[in-house]
Design a protein around this motif. Structure first.
Motif, PDB file in Angstrom:
ATOM      1  N   ALA A 155       1.159   0.797  19.960  1.00 42.86           N
ATOM      2  CA  ALA A 155       0.602   1.807  20.989  1.00 42.86           C
ATOM      3  C   ALA A 155       1.492   1.981  21.852  1.00 42.86           C
ATOM      4  CB  ALA A 155       0.253   1.142  21.576  1.00 42.86           C
ATOM      5  N   ALA A 156       2.544   1.305  22.177  1.00 44.80           N
ATOM      6  CA  ALA A 156       3.501   1.352  22.718  1.00 44.80           C
ATOM      7  C   ALA A 156       4.605   2.548  22.435  1.00 44.80           C
ATOM      8  CB  ALA A 156       4.301  -0.222  23.185  1.00 44.80           C
ATOM      9  N   MET A 157       5.768   2.186  20.863  1.00 45.33           N
ATOM     10  CA  MET A 157       6.021   2.849  20.563  1.00 45.33           C
ATOM     11  C   MET A 157       5.311   4.702  20.686  1.00 45.33           C
ATOM     12  SD  MET A 157       6.330   1.122  16.452  1.00 45.33           S
ATOM     13  CE  MET A 157       6.733   2.379  16.060  1.00 45.33           C
ATOM     14  N   TYR A 158       4.686   4.917  19.868  1.00 45.96           N
ATOM     15  CA  TYR A 158       4.080   6.574  20.716  1.00 45.96           C
ATOM     16  C   TYR A 158       4.404   5.991  22.419  1.00 45.96           C
ATOM     17  CZ  TYR A 158       3.458   6.791  16.183  1.00 45.96           C
ATOM     18  OH  TYR A 158       3.398   7.384  14.822  1.00 45.96           O
ATOM     19  N   ILE A 159       3.877   6.386  23.010  1.00 48.85           N
ATOM     20  CA  ILE A 159       3.796   5.933  24.397  1.00 48.85           C
ATOM     21  C   ILE A 159       5.058   6.417  25.348  1.00 48.85           C
ATOM     22  CG2 ILE A 159       2.699   5.304  26.661  1.00 48.85           C
ATOM     23  CD1 ILE A 159       0.411   3.728  25.594  1.00 48.85           C
ATOM     24  N   GLY A 160       5.825   4.827  24.405  1.00 50.27           N
ATOM     25  CA  GLY A 160       7.195   5.407  24.963  1.00 50.27           C
ATOM     26  C   GLY A 160       7.898   6.247  24.531  1.00 50.27           C
ATOM     27  N   ALA A 161       7.723   6.849  23.287  1.00 52.13           N
ATOM     28  CA  ALA A 161       8.529   7.933  22.887  1.00 52.13           C
ATOM     29  C   ALA A 161       7.846   9.126  23.952  1.00 52.13           C
ATOM     30  CB  ALA A 161       7.738   8.180  21.907  1.00 52.13           C
ATOM     31  N   VAL A 162       6.769   9.579  23.789  1.00 55.62           N
ATOM     32  CA  VAL A 162       6.189  10.061  24.218  1.00 55.62           C
ATOM     33  C   VAL A 162       6.897  10.465  26.234  1.00 55.62           C
ATOM     34  CG1 VAL A 162       4.078  11.133  25.824  1.00 55.62           C
ATOM     35  CG2 VAL A 162       4.242  10.693  23.644  1.00 55.62           C
ATOM     36  N   GLY A 163       6.726   9.485  26.624  1.00 55.16           N
ATOM     37  CA  GLY A 163       7.797   9.605  27.711  1.00 55.16           C
ATOM     38  C   GLY A 163       9.108   9.854  27.891  1.00 55.16           C
ATOM     39  N   LEU A 164      10.285   9.466  26.591  1.00 57.63           N
ATOM     40  CA  LEU A 164      11.120  10.014  26.302  1.00 57.63           C
ATOM     41  C   LEU A 164      11.614  10.859  26.395  1.00 57.63           C
ATOM     42  CD1 LEU A 164      13.114   7.148  24.258  1.00 57.63           C
ATOM     43  CD2 LEU A 164      13.338   7.470  26.622  1.00 57.63           C
ATOM     44  N   THR A 165      10.600  11.570  25.224  1.00 59.41           N
ATOM     45  CA  THR A 165      10.868  12.815  25.355  1.00 59.41           C
ATOM     46  C   THR A 165       9.747  13.836  25.801  1.00 59.41           C
ATOM     47  OG1 THR A 165       8.475  12.896  23.218  1.00 59.41           O
ATOM     48  CG2 THR A 165      11.082  12.304  22.745  1.00 59.41           C
ATOM     49  N   ILE A 225      10.133  15.743  28.498  1.00 61.27           N
ATOM     50  CA  ILE A 225      10.937  17.442  28.268  1.00 61.27           C
ATOM     51  C   ILE A 225      10.354  17.928  27.815  1.00 61.27           C
ATOM     52  CG2 ILE A 225      13.085  16.919  28.100  1.00 61.27           C
ATOM     53  CD1 ILE A 225      13.664  18.529  30.740  1.00 61.27           C
ATOM     54  N   GLN A 226      11.222  18.113  25.750  1.00 59.43           N
ATOM     55  CA  GLN A 226      10.827  18.299  24.586  1.00 59.43           C
ATOM     56  C   GLN A 226       9.149  19.504  24.776  1.00 59.43           C
ATOM     57  OE1 GLN A 226      13.299  18.435  22.150  1.00 59.43           O
ATOM     58  NE2 GLN A 226      11.553  18.708  20.579  1.00 59.43           N
ATOM     59  N   LEU A 227       8.708  18.115  24.433  1.00 57.57           N
ATOM     60  CA  LEU A 227       6.990  18.189  24.251  1.00 57.57           C
ATOM     61  C   LEU A 227       6.581  18.398  25.056  1.00 57.57           C
ATOM     62  CD1 LEU A 227       5.664  15.949  21.877  1.00 57.57           C
ATOM     63  CD2 LEU A 227       5.173  14.633  24.165  1.00 57.57           C
ATOM     64  N   LEU A 228       6.565  18.339  26.652  1.00 56.82           N
ATOM     65  CA  LEU A 228       5.609  20.228  27.417  1.00 56.82           C
ATOM     66  C   LEU A 228       6.214  20.502  27.008  1.00 56.82           C
ATOM     67  CD1 LEU A 228       5.388  17.469  30.605  1.00 56.82           C
ATOM     68  CD2 LEU A 228       3.737  18.038  28.560  1.00 56.82           C
ATOM     69  N   THR A 229       7.470  21.503  27.041  1.00 55.07           N
ATOM     70  CA  THR A 229       7.331  23.063  26.909  1.00 55.07           C
ATOM     71  C   THR A 229       7.228  22.846  25.649  1.00 55.07           C
ATOM     72  OG1 THR A 229      10.234  21.832  26.122  1.00 55.07           O
ATOM     73  CG2 THR A 229      10.010  22.570  28.184  1.00 55.07           C
ATOM     74  N   GLY A 230       7.448  22.202  24.618  1.00 56.21           N
ATOM     75  CA  GLY A 230       6.910  22.763  22.912  1.00 56.21           C
ATOM     76  C   GLY A 230       5.369  22.999  22.711  1.00 56.21           C
ATOM     77  N   ILE A 231       4.922  22.427  23.993  1.00 53.41           N
ATOM     78  CA  ILE A 231       3.305  22.246  23.789  1.00 53.41           C
ATOM     79  C   ILE A 231       2.716  23.873  24.635  1.00 53.41           C
ATOM     80  CG2 ILE A 231       1.017  21.249  25.117  1.00 53.41           C
ATOM     81  CD1 ILE A 231       2.172  18.868  24.523  1.00 53.41           C
ATOM     82  N   GLN A 232       3.645  24.257  25.901  1.00 53.53           N
ATOM     83  CA  GLN A 232       3.511  25.259  26.043  1.00 53.53           C
ATOM     84  C   GLN A 232       4.124  26.588  25.323  1.00 53.53           C
ATOM     85  OE1 GLN A 232       2.433  26.635  29.506  1.00 53.53           O
ATOM     86  NE2 GLN A 232       2.937  28.631  28.825  1.00 53.53           N
ATOM     87  N   ALA A 233       4.637  26.536  24.778  1.00 56.96           N
ATOM     88  CA  ALA A 233       4.907  27.495  23.474  1.00 56.96           C
ATOM     89  C   ALA A 233       3.878  27.560  22.301  1.00 56.96           C
ATOM     90  CB  ALA A 233       6.139  26.684  22.952  1.00 56.96           C
TER      91      ALA A 233
END
Length: 196
Positions: free
Chosen positions: A66-76, A78-86
């Motif tokens: 769970a920490a692997m995925y939560i930490g990766a979402v935190g690290l990324t 800026i790209q993840l949120l702009t990717g969701i917007q796109a």
């Protein structure tokens, strides 16, 4: 790398495996192909279920993944949120995709022959190169060829001889499940997975 981290978590329960896993998941997210993050998430979930019974660190394993995925979402983020917007502005937004579109790139059963004979269904050719027949299978060759090469096959075989006996069955089971999922609409599992 992620499966290696899960093995480390199951064996030792150390947080360093979760930190390495954060990097592995973050690299996948930053690669820009969200479908592979999703597919790997399915494979990781199944692998964790396979590893839980033999682990002495079950709680660390579950929390670490769970920490692997939560930490990766935190690290990324800026790209993840702009990717969701796109993605909200893409063809796939809104009411979702039709069954025909979503199932258009399923792995056809005939393409399993490319595992041992990569040119069986033809190849990518230009109009000037007629030395081999053009690809005549369904889907795109670069997405539906399962050929991995002699070196990768030999290394995979070697890896199977080097792992612990009890770990072979989870890996083979995981390989079978992911192969069935890759076949998409060619299996009876696809329709319920698409619907839900």
């Amino acid at each position: 790398l992620m499966l290696y981290c899960i093995d480390g978590l199951a064996r030792e329960g150390s947080a360093r495996w979760a930190l390495l896993g954060v990097i592995a998941v973050a690299m996948q997210i930053l690669a820009g192909h969200p479908q592979y993050v999703y597919y790997t998430g399915i494979a990781v979930s199944l692998y964790v279920l396979f590893c839980l019974p033999g682990s002495n660190h079950r709680r660390a394993l579950i929390l670490g993944v769970a920490a692997m995925y939560i930490g990766a979402v935190g690290l990324t983020a800026i790209q993840l949120l702009t990717g969701i917007q796109a993605a909200n502005e893409s063809l796939r937004s809104g009411g979702g995709m039709s069954y025909a579109f979503a199932s258009s790139l399923a792995l056809p059963p005939l393409n399993w022959l490319t595992l041992v004979a990569p040119k069986w269904l033809g190849g990518l050719t230009t109009s000037a190169d007629l030395s081999q027949p053009r690809y005549w299978g369904s889907g795109y060759l670069w997405e539906s060829s399962v050929f991995i090469g002699v070196c990768a096959t030999v290394l995979a075989g070697y890896a199977l001889t080097q792992i612990r006996r009890r770990a072979i069955w989870p890996l083979l089971g995981l390989g079978l499940v992911t192969a069935v999922l890759a076949m998409g609409r060619f299996t009876p599992l696809y329709q319920p997975l698409f619907d839900h």
